[in-house]
Motif scaffolding. Structure first.
Motif, short mmCIF file in Angstrom:
data_model
loop_
_atom_site.label_atom_id
_atom_site.label_comp_id
_atom_site.label_asym_id
_atom_site.label_seq_id
_atom_site.Cartn_x
_atom_site.Cartn_y
_atom_site.Cartn_z
N TRP A 65 0.84 -1.20 0.00
CA TRP A 65 0.00 0.00 0.00
C TRP A 65 0.88 1.25 0.00
O TRP A 65 0.62 2.19 -0.76
CB TRP A 65 -0.92 0.00 1.23
CG TRP A 65 -1.60 1.32 1.40
CD1 TRP A 65 -2.75 1.73 0.76
CD2 TRP A 65 -1.16 2.42 2.19
NE1 TRP A 65 -3.05 3.02 1.14
CE2 TRP A 65 -2.09 3.47 2.01
CE3 TRP A 65 -0.08 2.62 3.04
CZ2 TRP A 65 -1.95 4.69 2.65
CZ3 TRP A 65 0.05 3.84 3.68
CH2 TRP A 65 -0.88 4.86 3.48
N TYR A 66 1.91 1.28 0.85
CA TYR A 66 2.77 2.45 0.97
C TYR A 66 3.49 2.74 -0.34
O TYR A 66 3.66 3.89 -0.73
CB TYR A 66 3.76 2.23 2.12
CG TYR A 66 4.43 3.48 2.63
CD1 TYR A 66 3.78 4.70 2.66
CD2 TYR A 66 5.73 3.43 3.10
CE1 TYR A 66 4.40 5.84 3.15
CE2 TYR A 66 6.37 4.57 3.59
CZ TYR A 66 5.70 5.77 3.61
OH TYR A 66 6.31 6.89 4.09
N GLU A 67 3.89 1.69 -1.04
CA GLU A 67 4.55 1.86 -2.34
C GLU A 67 3.60 2.46 -3.39
O GLU A 67 4.06 3.02 -4.38
CB GLU A 67 5.09 0.53 -2.85
CG GLU A 67 6.26 0.01 -2.05
CD GLU A 67 6.65 -1.41 -2.42
OE1 GLU A 67 5.91 -2.07 -3.20
OE2 GLU A 67 7.70 -1.87 -1.93
N GLY A 68 2.31 2.35 -3.16
CA GLY A 68 1.33 2.88 -4.10
C GLY A 68 0.85 4.29 -3.78
O GLY A 68 -0.01 4.83 -4.49
N THR A 69 1.40 4.90 -2.75
CA THR A 69 0.96 6.24 -2.37
C THR A 69 1.50 7.29 -3.34
O THR A 69 2.45 7.05 -4.09
CB THR A 69 1.43 6.60 -0.95
OG1 THR A 69 2.86 6.61 -0.91
CG2 THR A 69 0.86 5.64 0.08
N ALA A 70 0.89 8.46 -3.29
CA ALA A 70 1.33 9.58 -4.13
C ALA A 70 2.77 9.97 -3.81
O ALA A 70 3.53 10.33 -4.71
CB ALA A 70 0.39 10.78 -3.93
N LEU A 71 3.13 9.89 -2.54
CA LEU A 71 4.50 10.21 -2.14
C LEU A 71 5.49 9.29 -2.85
O LEU A 71 6.48 9.75 -3.44
CB LEU A 71 4.66 10.07 -0.63
CG LEU A 71 6.08 10.19 -0.07
CD1 LEU A 71 6.65 11.58 -0.32
CD2 LEU A 71 6.08 9.86 1.42
N ALA A 72 5.23 8.00 -2.81
CA ALA A 72 6.13 7.03 -3.47
C ALA A 72 6.19 7.30 -4.97
O ALA A 72 7.27 7.27 -5.57
CB ALA A 72 5.65 5.61 -3.19
N GLY B 65 13.50 9.54 6.04
CA GLY B 65 13.67 8.09 5.93
C GLY B 65 12.35 7.39 5.65
O GLY B 65 12.28 6.48 4.83
N GLY B 66 11.30 7.85 6.33
CA GLY B 66 9.98 7.29 6.06
C GLY B 66 9.52 7.55 4.64
O GLY B 66 8.88 6.70 4.01
N SER B 67 9.88 8.71 4.12
CA SER B 67 9.55 9.03 2.73
C SER B 67 10.32 8.14 1.77
O SER B 67 9.75 7.60 0.82
CB SER B 67 9.87 10.50 2.43
OG SER B 67 9.10 11.34 3.25
N LEU B 68 11.60 7.98 2.01
CA LEU B 68 12.42 7.13 1.14
C LEU B 68 11.98 5.68 1.19
O LEU B 68 12.05 4.96 0.18
CB LEU B 68 13.90 7.25 1.52
CG LEU B 68 14.53 8.62 1.30
CD1 LEU B 68 15.91 8.69 1.94
CD2 LEU B 68 14.61 8.95 -0.19
N LEU B 69 11.51 5.24 2.34
CA LEU B 69 11.01 3.87 2.49
C LEU B 69 9.88 3.59 1.52
O LEU B 69 9.76 2.49 0.98
CB LEU B 69 10.54 3.65 3.93
CG LEU B 69 9.84 2.35 4.25
CD1 LEU B 69 10.77 1.17 4.06
CD2 LEU B 69 9.29 2.39 5.68
N SER B 70 9.06 4.60 1.24
CA SER B 70 7.88 4.40 0.39
C SER B 70 8.24 3.94 -1.02
O SER B 70 7.43 3.29 -1.67
CB SER B 70 7.06 5.70 0.31
OG SER B 70 7.72 6.67 -0.49
N VAL B 71 9.43 4.24 -1.46
CA VAL B 71 9.82 3.89 -2.84
C VAL B 71 9.93 2.38 -3.03
O VAL B 71 9.53 1.86 -4.07
CB VAL B 71 11.15 4.59 -3.20
CG1 VAL B 71 11.68 4.13 -4.54
CG2 VAL B 71 10.96 6.10 -3.19
#
Length: 157
Positions: A7-14, A80-86
């Motif tokens: 799910w996190y990988e599918g966010t707009a941020l990622a 780091g949390g943002s980079l994790l999303s990728v």
């Protein structure tokens, strides 16, 4: 946990980070800045509390270095949390990443233990850390350096 990662990988941020090399580079650089602020402040503070560094009154350097480390930690956690999303799914399979997260949690517990109660305040006011404060500073030093090493290890697994 894998479902949450997907799910996190599918966010707009990622998507934004994957879609823009420039944005990814800026967030990555900010992550490095946060780590630099954190370690650049926590290492001399812990060394001062342990007694290896004896110059600089704790009452003056302690609060400044503690706040600087806190700012660095906040920056590092957000970026780091943002980079994790990728690539969250891939990171969760990486042993070094899992070690880093466990050590990061231990580091934050160490901060809470150090600043909880009145020992930190007494060390700042009197300039004399008690044995527990010294022990927690030594533990903090080892933990945060381990977080750094495990973070670097991620790219090699």
């Amino acid at each position: 946990m894998q479902d949450l990662a997907i799910w996190y990988e599918g966010t707009a941020l990622a998507g934004a980070l994957r879609g823009s090399g420039h944005l990814y580079m800026v967030v990555n650089a900010a992550h490095i800045l946060g780590i630099g602020l954190l370690l650049g402040a926590i290492i001399p503070l812990d060394l001062r509390l342990v007694g290896i560094i004896r110059s600089g009154p704790i009452g003056i350097v302690g609060p400044f270095l503690s706040r600087t480390a806190g700012v660095g930690l906040c920056i590092a956690l957000l970026t780091g949390g943002s980079l994790l999303s990728v690539s969250a799914s891939e990171y969760l399979r990486n042993d070094a990443f899992r070690w880093k997260m466990a050590l990061l949690g231990l580091g934050m517990l160490t901060i809470a233990a150090q600043h909880g109660g009145g020992r930190w305040r007494r060390a700042v006011e009197t300039g004399v850390p008690d044995p527990r404060t010294r022990f927690l500073a030594a533990l903090s030093l080892m933990v945060w350096l381990s977080v750094l090493l495990s973070g670097r290890w991620i790219g090699f697994l």
